[in-house]
Each structure stands twice: as C-alpha cells, then as structure tokens.
Enzyme design. Structure first.
Site, PDB file in Angstrom:
ATOM      1  N   THR A  34       4.330  13.981  23.054  1.00 43.88           N
ATOM      2  CA  THR A  34       5.605  14.426  22.470  1.00 43.88           C
ATOM      3  C   THR A  34       5.434  15.059  21.097  1.00 43.88           C
ATOM      4  O   THR A  34       6.338  15.754  20.619  1.00 43.88           O
ATOM      5  CB  THR A  34       6.581  13.242  22.340  1.00 43.88           C
ATOM      6  OG1 THR A  34       6.014  12.256  21.455  1.00 43.88           O
ATOM      7  CG2 THR A  34       6.862  12.621  23.694  1.00 43.88           C
ATOM      8  N   CYS A  38       5.772   7.263  15.459  1.00 41.62           N
ATOM      9  CA  CYS A  38       6.752   6.178  15.503  1.00 41.62           C
ATOM     10  C   CYS A  38       6.265   4.962  14.730  1.00 41.62           C
ATOM     11  O   CYS A  38       5.079   4.822  14.413  1.00 41.62           O
ATOM     12  CB  CYS A  38       7.002   5.734  16.947  1.00 41.62           C
ATOM     13  SG  CYS A  38       7.543   7.035  18.056  1.00 41.62           S
ATOM     14  N   CYS A  42       9.126   0.768  17.699  1.00 38.91           N
ATOM     15  CA  CYS A  42      10.019   1.769  18.294  1.00 38.91           C
ATOM     16  C   CYS A  42      10.542   1.267  19.644  1.00 38.91           C
ATOM     17  O   CYS A  42       9.757   0.834  20.504  1.00 38.91           O
ATOM     18  CB  CYS A  42       9.295   3.094  18.471  1.00 38.91           C
ATOM     19  SG  CYS A  42      10.380   4.430  19.052  1.00 38.91           S
ATOM     20  N   CYS A  69       9.878  10.231  14.362  1.00 38.14           N
ATOM     21  CA  CYS A  69      10.750   9.854  15.469  1.00 38.14           C
ATOM     22  C   CYS A  69      12.181   9.688  14.970  1.00 38.14           C
ATOM     23  O   CYS A  69      12.415   9.022  13.946  1.00 38.14           O
ATOM     24  CB  CYS A  69      10.260   8.543  16.087  1.00 38.14           C
ATOM     25  SG  CYS A  69      11.314   7.892  17.398  1.00 38.14           S
ATOM     26  N   CYS A  72      13.350   5.537  15.971  1.00 40.81           N
ATOM     27  CA  CYS A  72      12.938   4.382  15.155  1.00 40.81           C
ATOM     28  C   CYS A  72      12.925   4.686  13.672  1.00 40.81           C
ATOM     29  O   CYS A  72      12.820   3.784  12.854  1.00 40.81           O
ATOM     30  CB  CYS A  72      11.567   3.861  15.595  1.00 40.81           C
ATOM     31  SG  CYS A  72      10.186   4.991  15.277  1.00 40.81           S
ATOM     32  N   ASP A 442      -1.906 -19.857 -19.733  1.00 42.22           N
ATOM     33  CA  ASP A 442      -0.508 -20.288 -19.689  1.00 42.22           C
ATOM     34  C   ASP A 442      -0.418 -21.802 -19.468  1.00 42.22           C
ATOM     35  O   ASP A 442      -1.038 -22.340 -18.537  1.00 42.22           O
ATOM     36  CB  ASP A 442       0.218 -19.549 -18.565  1.00 42.22           C
ATOM     37  CG  ASP A 442       1.673 -19.920 -18.488  1.00 42.22           C
ATOM     38  OD1 ASP A 442       2.461 -19.354 -19.263  1.00 42.22           O
ATOM     39  OD2 ASP A 442       2.027 -20.786 -17.654  1.00 42.22           O
TER      40      ASP A 442
END
Length: 489
Positions: A34, A38, A42, A69, A72, A442
């Site tokens: 694609t 993501c 997702c 994406c 997501c 300290d």
C-alpha cells in the site's frame, strides 16, 4: 527487511500481530503493498509478514517513501523514542530540532552547535534514528500540522504558519506528497472535527502516567504569580517570541490537554514541544522500570508509583534561580522567596482571562543582573549568585539548551560562584532533561538508604550503588523523593 539501523524484526513482528500497545510509538510498520506506514496497533487487517518492514521512527518511514496511515494516525502515537539513551549527541540534536533549530539554520549550523561535523551528525542520525536531521524536522512539523487540522478549527493558513511551513503552497504540497490529499480534504474526514477547539491540543503519552504525583511535585514548588495548580490542572504564564500568555495543562486520559491563551499562532509548535518536556510525556517508561526494578528498594517504590515522570522546566533560567533560592531552606521557604522576587521584579501581563490565573512573568536575566535581591530576605551570598548567573547567561557562558553536552553544562554552571554540584545536577535533571542526572549528595536520597544501625550512607557510596540505575538515575531520584515528601529541590 529493516531499514537503516538494526532492529529486532522478530520482536516487532510479535508486537504487530498482537497489536501490543506497549510497543506503540517504539517502531512503525511499513506496508509495501500500500505504500503506507502504521503504528503497530493499527486496527486495519494485518498485512502478510512478507509485505511489511519496520522502522525505528516515523521520520525513517517517511524518508523511505511511505505515507502516514489515515486510520491509525502515526502523528498520535506516544513519543517513546527508540534512540533514548543510545547517543548523547543525537538526543541533544533531537532536542534542538524539536525547538526549531532547523527552521532557520541548516544542518551545518546544527552540527556546529553540537560540536561535530555535519557528516558525522548525519551518520549518527542514520544509525540511531534511521533518518536524516532534515527528515526528522519535516516529519515533526508535518505531524504537528496534522494534529492541528484534526483537533482545532484554525484556518489552514494559520495551521501552515504554526507548523513552520514557509508558505501555504509548501504546506499544501507537503500534505499532498505525504498523505495523497490536501489539508482541507483531511479535515473533512477528521473524526475529531466535532470536538475542535481553537487553541487546544492533545499531547499523547504512554501509560502508566503518574499525573497525580507530577502535579503534586509542581504544586509544592509553584511560584506565586507565575504558576498554580487548581482543579486538577497546571497553569502558568509564558513568553513565546513576542507573545505573552497563559497555558493550561490537564490530564484527559491517554493524553494531556494543552490549552493556550494569548499566544501567537507561529509559536504554537515551540510551546507544545516545551510542554512535552515539562511533563516528560516522551519518557520510555517500560525501559526505565526494567532497569530500576532490578533494585529491590526501587522496585517497591515503582510498584507504589507506576509511571512516575521527572518534571521538566519551562525555563532553565527560572529553575536555576529557584534552585539557588532553595539552597539550605525548605521547599516552602524557597517558594516564598521566589514569590517575593516575582512580585518585585516580574512583569505583569494581560492573559485575556477574567478568572484568577497567573499574571506575572518570571524576571529575565537582564532584570536581575543588578537587582537588590537581599532586600527580599535572600541571603547575600545567594543573591550574588543569582546576579552572577544572570551575567553568565547574558554573556553566553551558561546556556540552558542542548547546545553543550551535559558535562560541559555542569562545568559552566558550577563555575558560577555559589552554585555547587547539587544545584547543577538538579538543573540538568529538569531543565536539560538529562535522564542520568543524579544529585548524590542530596540528604533525602542519602536518608532513604539509612542502615538498620542508623548509619548514614555517604555520597560516594550512593554513587556506587546508583551505577546500576544508569542511564535512568534521575528517575530513581524522583522515586526516592516521592517516597519522602520532604525531598527534592
């Protein structure tokens, strides 16, 4: 297949298939079929193993040619950097970039500020982040703009300005190249569109998040007139460029809601980044707990205070002055002295709000370099230390950004007469966000490890014990201070 740097593909694959929220923001998944990337959580149908690759940062995925994406929304992932603790130079570079170092300057100038060559800086970013400094800056701005589109009603030209794009045309081109859609098309499809508020923004964090403890820490040290904690929210005056106003930060579960009043649009990105540091939203909390939990004393406190963060500081200068005022006095007394200082030398602002909110800015170094601070009840030596620090800041000898390494910063700060190791460590912890800063002298830290026979631990002994807590000693200090309400600066 992994890009740029070594990354445990098997672990990433297990987290991806399980949609394990613990790994959200720790890596990103590129889907070759694609061309998008993501978060590991997702909700879309899981692509096949052979069709994915993993990236250590969103910038690395973007630089490899993948688009974010829209389901997501990678820009909403918690900011747990995979490179935390791996390279001091990279961490300093990322802090400078987050505060706009590449908005006007180039990589050569950034490298010069970090004391390395531009070639070496690129090499370090490729190794630890998986992307170039310019890619990191671009992705950072793009994601910020996307959140403004989703969460606010700002006009697109104001979003472009706030996100640091030089023109609306560049802004539109960047979104078309990265998302395949124009900014206006993305806003139409935003599921948050009905909840937009003009100057409010959500800052996601990784859970657990110790909001109650962090707010209590800030409340005890809030400077009257500058800060206050009320109704479960933190408010303070700020100055960002020519703008002066008030911020309001509250927890809304999974994110902090930042509301800005009276600040110009072009300062929004800088304000948001500074608030992220102030509330330590990017802390890799699982890594910290894994290291500190190996000490049985710390494990007990980790169980009691899960998600404890190290409060940052809006201004390193302000914090350093507050730390000097707190030398050898109680937290309450230091707050009183700081309030007097602000009342006399702090400038009033009009926040544009009618309610009782902070209304004074903390006095700038130029205002205090010759101030008669002794008249406020401050010990003469500490008053002189504040004046000397103001001159060092104005002269460039002391800088509270990431330009210098933590070691060089400590040396510069302790060169100011009246500022010792404890103060330098405390300021490095909160203002520089140095996760390994540790004020070993300290009393609160030493008292926490008193033996059954009543023997007080010595600083060198505590340093030796704390070696196993590296590189998260600052978080160990906060755990110990939190278990003893009188601790801390």
């Amino acid at each position: 297949m992994n890009q740029f740097i070594d990354i445990d593909a098997a672990a990433c694959e297990r987290a991806r298939t399980a949609r394990d929220r613990r790994f959200d923001g720790r890596f990103f998944v590129g889907v070759r079929t694609t061309g998008i990337y993501c978060r590991p959580i997702c909700p879309a149908n899981l692509p096949k193993k052979e069709n994915v690759c993993f990236f250590p940062s969103a910038a690395a995925a973007s630089e490899a040619g993948f688009r974010p994406c829209l389901r997501c929304r990678p820009e909403c992932a918690p900011g747990t950097p995979a490179w935390a603790g791996t390279s001091t130079t990279v961490e300093r570079g990322l802090r400078l970039i987050a505060h706009g170092a590449l908005d006007e300057d180039n990589i050569e100038r950034l490298a010069d500020r970090l004391g390395v060559t531009s070639r070496h800086l690129r090499r370090l970013f490729a190794k630890h982040v998986g992307a170039s400094p310019l890619a990191v800056a671009h992705t950072q701005r793009l994601h910020f703009a996307k959140r403004l589109i989703d969460q606010t009603a700002l006009p697109m030209k104001d979003v472009a300005v706030a996100a640091g794009f030089g023109s609306v045309r560049r802004f539109n081109d960047a979104f078309r190249n990265s998302y395949g859609r124009s900014p206006r098309e993305l806003r139409k499809g935003s599921r948050d569109a009905a909840n937009r508020q003009s100057l409010s923004l959500l800052l996601p964090y990784r859970q657990p998040y110790g909001w109650r403890e962090l707010l209590a820490f800030l409340d005890a040290r809030a400077i009257p007139g500058v800060e206050r904690v009320a109704d479960g929210a933190y408010q303070r005056t700020i100055e960002a460029g020519p703008s002066r106003g008030v911020i309001d930060v509250r927890d809304v579960g999974g994110s902090l809601a930042l509301t800005v009043h009276g600040i110009a649009t072009d300062s929004l990105f800088t304000v948001a980044q500074r608030v992220r540091g102030l509330f330590d939203v990017d802390a890799p909390i699982e890594d910290i707990a894994d290291v500190l939990g190996r000490d049985r004393h710390l494990q007990r406190w980790l169980n009691r205070y899960p998600g404890l963060r190290v409060p940052g500081a809006w201004s390193g200068w302000e914090l350093a002055v507050r730390a000097i005022l707190g030398q050898q006095v109680s937290v309450k007394a230091a707050r009183t002295l700081a309030g007097r200082l602000v009342e006399k030398y702090g400038e009033c602002i009009d926040s544009g709000r009618a309610d009782d909110v902070p209304h004074r800015l903390f006095p700038a170094p130029a205002r205090l370099q010759r101030a008669r601070i002794e008249t406020l009840g401050v010990v003469r030596s500490r008053a002189q230390a504040i004046r000397d620090l103001a001159r060092a800041v104005l002269g460039g000898d002391v800088r509270f950004d990431a330009t210098r390494s933590p070691g060089d910063f400590r040396a510069a700060l302790t060169a100011v007469r009246g500022i010792g190791t404890w103060t330098a460590e405390y300021v490095a912890m909160r203002a520089l966000k140095d996760p390994d800063a540790f004020p070993a002298a300290d009393l609160g830290l030493l008292r926490a490890f008193d033996s059954a026979a009543g023997r007080r631990l010595q600083p060198r002994d505590l340093e030796a014990r704390a070696a196993r807590w590296r590189p998260w000693r600052a978080y160990a200090a906060l755990l110990i201070w939190n278990s003893d309400s009188g601790g801390g600066g």
